[in-house]
Design an enzyme around this catalytic site. Structure first.
Site, PDB file in Angstrom:
ATOM      1  N   ARG A 141      44.451  30.656  23.828  1.00 23.20           N
ATOM      2  CA  ARG A 141      45.179  31.530  24.744  1.00 23.20           C
ATOM      3  C   ARG A 141      46.691  31.279  24.694  1.00 23.20           C
ATOM      4  NH1 ARG A 141      41.701  33.987  28.509  1.00 23.20           N
ATOM      5  NH2 ARG A 141      39.725  34.314  27.451  1.00 23.20           N
TER       6      ARG A 141
ATOM      7  N   CYS B  28      39.367  26.840  37.707  1.00 28.89           N
ATOM      8  CA  CYS B  28      39.917  28.163  37.408  1.00 28.89           C
ATOM      9  C   CYS B  28      40.284  28.919  38.683  1.00 28.89           C
ATOM     10  CB  CYS B  28      38.908  28.997  36.633  1.00 28.89           C
ATOM     11  SG  CYS B  28      38.430  28.312  35.069  1.00 28.89           S
TER      12      CYS B  28
ATOM     13  N   ARG C  24      44.178  41.457  31.212  1.00 25.98           N
ATOM     14  CA  ARG C  24      44.661  40.563  32.278  1.00 25.98           C
ATOM     15  C   ARG C  24      46.180  40.616  32.444  1.00 25.98           C
ATOM     16  NH1 ARG C  24      42.018  34.778  33.093  1.00 25.98           N
ATOM     17  NH2 ARG C  24      42.867  35.270  35.148  1.00 25.98           N
TER      18      ARG C  24
ATOM     19  N   ASP D 204      39.423  39.573  36.937  1.00 24.57           N
ATOM     20  CA  ASP D 204      39.584  38.142  36.653  1.00 24.57           C
ATOM     21  C   ASP D 204      40.638  37.467  37.532  1.00 24.57           C
ATOM     22  OD1 ASP D 204      37.654  37.592  34.748  1.00 24.57           O
ATOM     23  OD2 ASP D 204      38.942  38.082  33.037  1.00 24.57           O
TER      24      ASP D 204
ATOM     25  N   HIS E  16      40.364  27.311  27.456  1.00 24.72           N
ATOM     26  CA  HIS E  16      41.502  26.887  28.268  1.00 24.72           C
ATOM     27  C   HIS E  16      41.426  25.368  28.407  1.00 24.72           C
ATOM     28  CE1 HIS E  16      42.054  30.923  30.637  1.00 24.72           C
ATOM     29  NE2 HIS E  16      43.081  30.758  29.807  1.00 24.72           N
TER      30      HIS E  16
HETATM   31  N1  ARG Z   1      37.452  35.653  32.328  1.00 19.01           N
HETATM   32  C1  ARG Z   1      38.602  34.809  32.399  1.00 19.01           C
HETATM   33  C2  ARG Z   1      39.287  34.773  31.051  1.00 19.01           C
HETATM   34  O1  ARG Z   1      38.602  34.731  30.075  1.00 19.01           O
HETATM   35  C3  ARG Z   1      38.227  33.437  32.864  1.00 19.01           C
HETATM   36  C4  ARG Z   1      39.402  32.539  33.115  1.00 19.01           C
HETATM   37  C5  ARG Z   1      39.027  31.143  33.479  1.00 19.01           C
HETATM   38  N2  ARG Z   1      40.140  30.411  33.943  1.00 19.01           N
HETATM   39  C6  ARG Z   1      40.470  29.153  33.643  1.00 19.01           C
HETATM   40  N3  ARG Z   1      41.460  28.596  34.259  1.00 19.01           N
HETATM   41  N4  ARG Z   1      39.846  28.511  32.692  1.00 19.01           N
HETATM   42  O2  ARG Z   1      40.484  34.771  30.941  1.00 19.01           O
END
Ligand code: ARG
Length: 300
Positions: free
Chosen positions: A149, A279, A104, A79, A178
């Site tokens: 998040r 992203c 991550r 990612d 996000h």
């Molecule tokens: N697979 C990543 C996650 O779920 C995607 C992140 C997307 N990034 C963003 N800035 N919205 O964390």
């Protein structure tokens, strides 16, 4: 039949500003775990297609004259291509990311190393936050997302570090986990009339957050569910050119009506990981440009 003349007469003139951004090539991209509803590890992904599509985004940014910096991709961190989550950079200070999911977490230190090597002061995070994925600078204010998040305690940390107004917005739909999936910043620096506008998806926010957005951005573009459903809002603007998902056709029309120039790119492969244009793009907000003009900082 479309008639663009009235729009161009009524829409305000827009000014493109030179952007400075950080990106990460999706060399190790795949979907091997599931931390958002877009991700289906059981389905195949095509890394070389992801690289090609990402390169097409780079090409557009190059044509727009952006200054593009690159961070080395790390094997085992699929990612990492979503550079917006690597931190938040403003006023020469990089507030590091502290990812919610263990998959991550190693990205946080990797990005902080890059920020240090670029000469930025790094503020090590104490609170869980996913960088510019959840923190968006609009005018002088940082709008900060929470709900999925970034923890709301990181909003306080952010306010302490930058000494700026931080406005908390609560996300309520897991598909838009996000803030940068639910809000597009259209004017990275105030437009000619001094205002900074955004586009947003109403259904992504709780009522108190919606009230804030309606009050602060009466002229905002209200995105359609259809465009948002392909992460159409996850776009990047220089104040005139707005790089968007090519399938977000209504958003493109809405942008034209307001005097912006939408440029479509296809990042379908990266959508499988739950990300789009924004992203893949971390704004470095170099000191001395626009709203980042030197100010006394709350960091020592
Ligand atoms: N697979 C990543 C996650 O779920 C995607 C992140 C997307 N990034 C963003 N800035 N919205 O964390």
């Amino acid at each position: 039949m479309s008639n663009t003349a009235p729009d161009s007469l009524t829409a305000p003139a827009r000014t493109a500003t030179k952007r400075s951004i950080l990106m990460c090539k999706p060399t190790h991209y795949t979907v091997s775990y599931r931390i958002n509803p877009w991700m289906h590890p059981e389905d195949p992904t095509d890394t070389s297609k992801a690289v090609q599509q990402w390169q097409s985004l780079v090409d557009v940014y190059e044509q727009l004259g952006f200054d593009i910096q690159y961070i080395e991709p790390v094997e085992g961190l699929p990612d990492m291509v979503y550079a917006a989550n690597g931190g938040f950079v403003l006023d020469g200070v990089a507030y590091g990311a502290k990812f919610q999911y263990p998959e991550r977490q190693p990205e946080g230190p990797a990005y902080m190393d890059w920020f240090r090597s670029a000469g930025l002061t790094v503020a090590e995070p104490e609170e869980t936050n996913e960088g510019e994925g959840d923190f968006l600078l609009v005018g002088d204010t940082i709008f900060a997302g929470t709900g999925f998040r970034s923890d709301s305690t990181s909003h306080e940390e952010l306010a302490r570090i930058y000494g700026r107004e931080v406005v908390t917005l609560k996300l309520i739909n897991p598909n838009f986990y996000h803030l940068d999936t639910a809000i597009a910043v259209l004017d990275p620096e105030p437009a000619a009339d001094g205002t900074s506008n955004i586009a947003y998806l109403e259904s992504a926010f709780d009522e108190p957050s919606l009230a804030i957005l309606r009050e602060r951005f009466p002229d905002a573009i209200i995105a359609t569910e259809e465009d948002a459903a392909i992460l159409g809002l996850n776009s990047y603007s220089d104040g005139y050119n707005v790089v968007i998902a090519s399938r977000a056709t209504t958003f493109a029309e809405q942008l034209k009506e307001k005097g912006y120039n939408p440029i479509g790119v296809d990042l379908s492969e990266l959508l499988l990981g739950g990300g789009g244009v924004k992203c893949c793009t971390l704004d470095l907000h170099p000191v001395g440009t626009g709203t980042s003009v030197a100010r006394s900082l709350g960091v020592s």
